[in-house]
Write a protein that holds these residues in place. Structure first.
Motif, PDB file in Angstrom:
ATOM      1  N   PRO A 126       0.767  -1.247   0.000  1.00  0.00           N
ATOM      2  CA  PRO A 126       0.000   0.000   0.000  1.00  0.00           C
ATOM      3  C   PRO A 126       0.801   1.302   0.000  1.00  0.00           C
ATOM      4  CG  PRO A 126      -1.092  -1.599   1.376  1.00  0.00           C
ATOM      5  CD  PRO A 126       0.234  -2.209   0.996  1.00  0.00           C
ATOM      6  N   LEU A 127       1.692   1.509   0.967  1.00  0.00           N
ATOM      7  CA  LEU A 127       2.377   2.806   1.025  1.00  0.00           C
ATOM      8  C   LEU A 127       3.263   3.044  -0.191  1.00  0.00           C
ATOM      9  CD1 LEU A 127       3.747   4.720   4.000  1.00  0.00           C
ATOM     10  CD2 LEU A 127       5.279   4.357   2.072  1.00  0.00           C
ATOM     11  N   VAL A 128       4.078   2.060  -0.554  1.00  0.00           N
ATOM     12  CA  VAL A 128       4.987   2.280  -1.683  1.00  0.00           C
ATOM     13  C   VAL A 128       4.221   2.300  -3.004  1.00  0.00           C
ATOM     14  CG1 VAL A 128       6.988   1.359  -0.479  1.00  0.00           C
ATOM     15  CG2 VAL A 128       5.622  -0.180  -1.900  1.00  0.00           C
ATOM     16  N   GLY A 129       3.185   1.458  -3.105  1.00  0.00           N
ATOM     17  CA  GLY A 129       2.399   1.432  -4.329  1.00  0.00           C
ATOM     18  C   GLY A 129       1.670   2.740  -4.564  1.00  0.00           C
ATOM     19  N   LEU A 130       1.052   3.275  -3.518  1.00  0.00           N
ATOM     20  CA  LEU A 130       0.344   4.549  -3.644  1.00  0.00           C
ATOM     21  C   LEU A 130       1.312   5.705  -3.876  1.00  0.00           C
ATOM     22  CD1 LEU A 130      -2.350   4.074  -0.853  1.00  0.00           C
ATOM     23  CD2 LEU A 130      -2.770   4.212  -3.318  1.00  0.00           C
ATOM     24  N   THR A 131       2.493   5.647  -3.269  1.00  0.00           N
ATOM     25  CA  THR A 131       3.502   6.689  -3.512  1.00  0.00           C
ATOM     26  C   THR A 131       3.886   6.718  -4.988  1.00  0.00           C
ATOM     27  OG1 THR A 131       4.405   6.469  -1.272  1.00  0.00           O
ATOM     28  CG2 THR A 131       5.822   7.494  -2.918  1.00  0.00           C
ATOM     29  N   ALA A 132       4.190   5.547  -5.542  1.00  0.00           N
ATOM     30  CA  ALA A 132       4.581   5.471  -6.948  1.00  0.00           C
ATOM     31  C   ALA A 132       3.426   5.895  -7.855  1.00  0.00           C
ATOM     32  CB  ALA A 132       5.041   4.055  -7.289  1.00  0.00           C
ATOM     33  N   TRP A 133       2.220   5.426  -7.552  1.00  0.00           N
ATOM     34  CA  TRP A 133       1.059   5.756  -8.382  1.00  0.00           C
ATOM     35  C   TRP A 133       0.794   7.265  -8.381  1.00  0.00           C
ATOM     36  CZ3 TRP A 133      -2.163   2.550 -11.298  1.00  0.00           C
ATOM     37  CH2 TRP A 133      -3.312   3.161 -11.816  1.00  0.00           C
ATOM     38  N   GLN A 134       0.795   7.864  -7.182  1.00  0.00           N
ATOM     39  CA  GLN A 134       0.507   9.303  -7.096  1.00  0.00           C
ATOM     40  C   GLN A 134       1.590  10.146  -7.756  1.00  0.00           C
ATOM     41  OE1 GLN A 134      -0.514   9.922  -2.906  1.00  0.00           O
ATOM     42  NE2 GLN A 134      -2.110   8.360  -3.089  1.00  0.00           N
ATOM     43  N   GLY A 156      11.917  -0.020  -1.505  1.00  0.00           N
ATOM     44  CA  GLY A 156      10.488  -0.307  -1.538  1.00  0.00           C
ATOM     45  C   GLY A 156       9.760   0.453  -2.633  1.00  0.00           C
ATOM     46  N   VAL A 157       9.902   1.776  -2.655  1.00  0.00           N
ATOM     47  CA  VAL A 157       9.246   2.577  -3.690  1.00  0.00           C
ATOM     48  C   VAL A 157       9.865   2.278  -5.051  1.00  0.00           C
ATOM     49  CG1 VAL A 157       8.816   4.912  -4.536  1.00  0.00           C
ATOM     50  CG2 VAL A 157       8.585   4.415  -2.092  1.00  0.00           C
ATOM     51  N   GLY A 158      11.186   2.154  -5.099  1.00  0.00           N
ATOM     52  CA  GLY A 158      11.880   1.941  -6.364  1.00  0.00           C
ATOM     53  C   GLY A 158      11.447   0.683  -7.092  1.00  0.00           C
ATOM     54  N   THR A 159      11.359  -0.445  -6.376  1.00  0.00           N
ATOM     55  CA  THR A 159      10.989  -1.705  -7.023  1.00  0.00           C
ATOM     56  C   THR A 159       9.587  -1.637  -7.610  1.00  0.00           C
ATOM     57  OG1 THR A 159      10.346  -2.596  -4.864  1.00  0.00           O
ATOM     58  CG2 THR A 159      12.533  -3.195  -5.694  1.00  0.00           C
ATOM     59  N   PHE A 160       8.690  -0.926  -6.939  1.00  0.00           N
ATOM     60  CA  PHE A 160       7.326  -0.771  -7.453  1.00  0.00           C
ATOM     61  C   PHE A 160       7.296   0.233  -8.603  1.00  0.00           C
ATOM     62  CE2 PHE A 160       2.974   0.410  -7.861  1.00  0.00           C
ATOM     63  CZ  PHE A 160       2.227  -0.662  -7.388  1.00  0.00           C
ATOM     64  N   ALA A 161       7.977   1.374  -8.424  1.00  0.00           N
ATOM     65  CA  ALA A 161       7.914   2.453  -9.413  1.00  0.00           C
ATOM     66  C   ALA A 161       8.518   2.040 -10.752  1.00  0.00           C
ATOM     67  CB  ALA A 161       8.624   3.697  -8.868  1.00  0.00           C
ATOM     68  N   ILE A 162       9.584   1.254 -10.725  1.00  0.00           N
ATOM     69  CA  ILE A 162      10.178   0.782 -11.987  1.00  0.00           C
ATOM     70  C   ILE A 162       9.140  -0.011 -12.781  1.00  0.00           C
ATOM     71  CG2 ILE A 162      11.858  -0.830 -13.000  1.00  0.00           C
ATOM     72  CD1 ILE A 162      13.767  -0.053 -10.682  1.00  0.00           C
TER      73      ILE A 162
END
Length: 337
Positions: A126-134, A156-162
């Protein structure tokens, strides 16, 4: 119920396991039996008092911003969920507290858990996914063919955002250490810079977007890899006046954020680029979009380590080392009768 409580703002050893009352259920809440919770650097920053001005939690309070679990009760106005549903969420600010056996969450912050992943994996999202999405979808409106530089690609954010940026059709550059080069490549990174041996400023130029998560020195260098009109979105600060306005901060705090971000905004303006600060917010509808991407195989969770609930302090300490690949998760067993 059992929960890990912060009794006072303090850097180390401020967490203690305590018996606390079960959360009060509001009419538009669901009560979630916590099965797993993600650990974020934000948790240690809150414990240390770094966000006291904008998030003035009054000790004692329970940490934790990610939850995956099972709905055990629903409020009288809840229409989207029922008892027994498997869900995940990032509870909204001022209602956090997932380092516990139960948490009450507003139903608009909640989504059904992706069917094809475990509770532990769901709690990492949730936190990293929403950060990347927003950052990528909502603020940057990233388009196919654009070039994005995502710092700290193995975090955490990097792996999702890529993965999200590749799904959106962007060309992705990232930084990581030598041992994580293959990981970020497997997630779709087109250009991988080993920060131990390379200077990204000498490699990158003409980028449309930078997702910044590092320190002030790296921020200044990152502004220079953008093309004219390009955008840097920082998730590590400094907060800017737009953020203060959106949060409804008082005049003094608005002035503080203006002063804190003055250097970054001035530098960006001199280079003909833009600077924005993002402090992600809870958003159930966006989580549902993310669920679709996970269930279709577009995005896969990256979990480094799973700790038992009793070792929550150790899990937080591990996250603070900065060496985690993806996310760190705590699994919560059923309460003892």
């Amino acid at each position: 119920m059992k929960a890990f409580v912060v009794d006072r703002y303090k850097k180390k050893g401020a967490l203690r396991l305590a018996d606390v009352p079960e959360p009060e259920l509001r009419d538009d809440d669901v009560l979630v039996r916590v099965r797993a919770t993600g650990v974020n650097l934000l948790d240690s920053k809150l414990r240390d008092g770094e966000f006291k001005l904008i998030l003035p939690y009054r000790p004692p309070f329970v940490l934790g911003h990610d939850v995956a679990g099972i709905v055990t009760k629903v409020g009288s106005k809840v229409g989207r969920f029922k008892v027994g549903d498997e869900v995940y969420a990032r509870p909204r600010d001022h209602r956090i507290g997932t380092f516990a056996e139960f948490i009450a969450v507003n139903e608009t912050d909640v989504a059904l858990k992706p069917k094809n992943i475990s509770m532990d994996e769901a709690a990492s999202i949730p936190l990293v996914g929403l950060t990347a999405w927003q950052a990528l979808v909502e603020v940057a409106k990233l388009k196919p063919g654009q070039k994005v530089f995502i710092q700290a690609g193995s975090g955490g954010v990097g792996t999702f955002a890529i993965q999200l940026a590749k799904h959106l059709g962007a060309t992705v550059a990232t930084t990581t250490s030598t041992r994580n080069v293959e990981l970020v490549r497997s997630l779709g990174a087109d250009l991988v810079i080993d920060y131990k041996t390379q200077d990204f400023e000498k490699v990158l130029s003409g980028y449309d977007l930078v997702l910044h998560s590092q320190d002030a020195k790296t921020l200044e260098k990152s502004l220079r890899v953008l093309k004219p009109g390009g955008l840097l979105i920082s998730i590590s600060g400094p907060p800017d006046p737009d953020f203060a306005k959106e949060l409804g901060l008082n005049l003094f705090l608005r002035l503080v954020t203006r002063l804190l971000s003055r250097g970054a905004r001035k530098k960006a303006k001199s280079l003909g680029v833009r600077f924005a600060f993002l402090f992600m917010r809870a958003q159930g509808q966006q989580l549902r979009e993310i669920t679709s991407l996970i269930e279709s195989g577009v995005i896969r969770p990256i979990v480094d380590k799973v700790f038992p609930f009793e070792e929550t302090g150790e899990a937080l300490a591990y996250v603070e080392t900065g060496r985690a690949r993806g996310k760190v998760v705590i699994t919560v067993a059923d309460p003892k009768p």
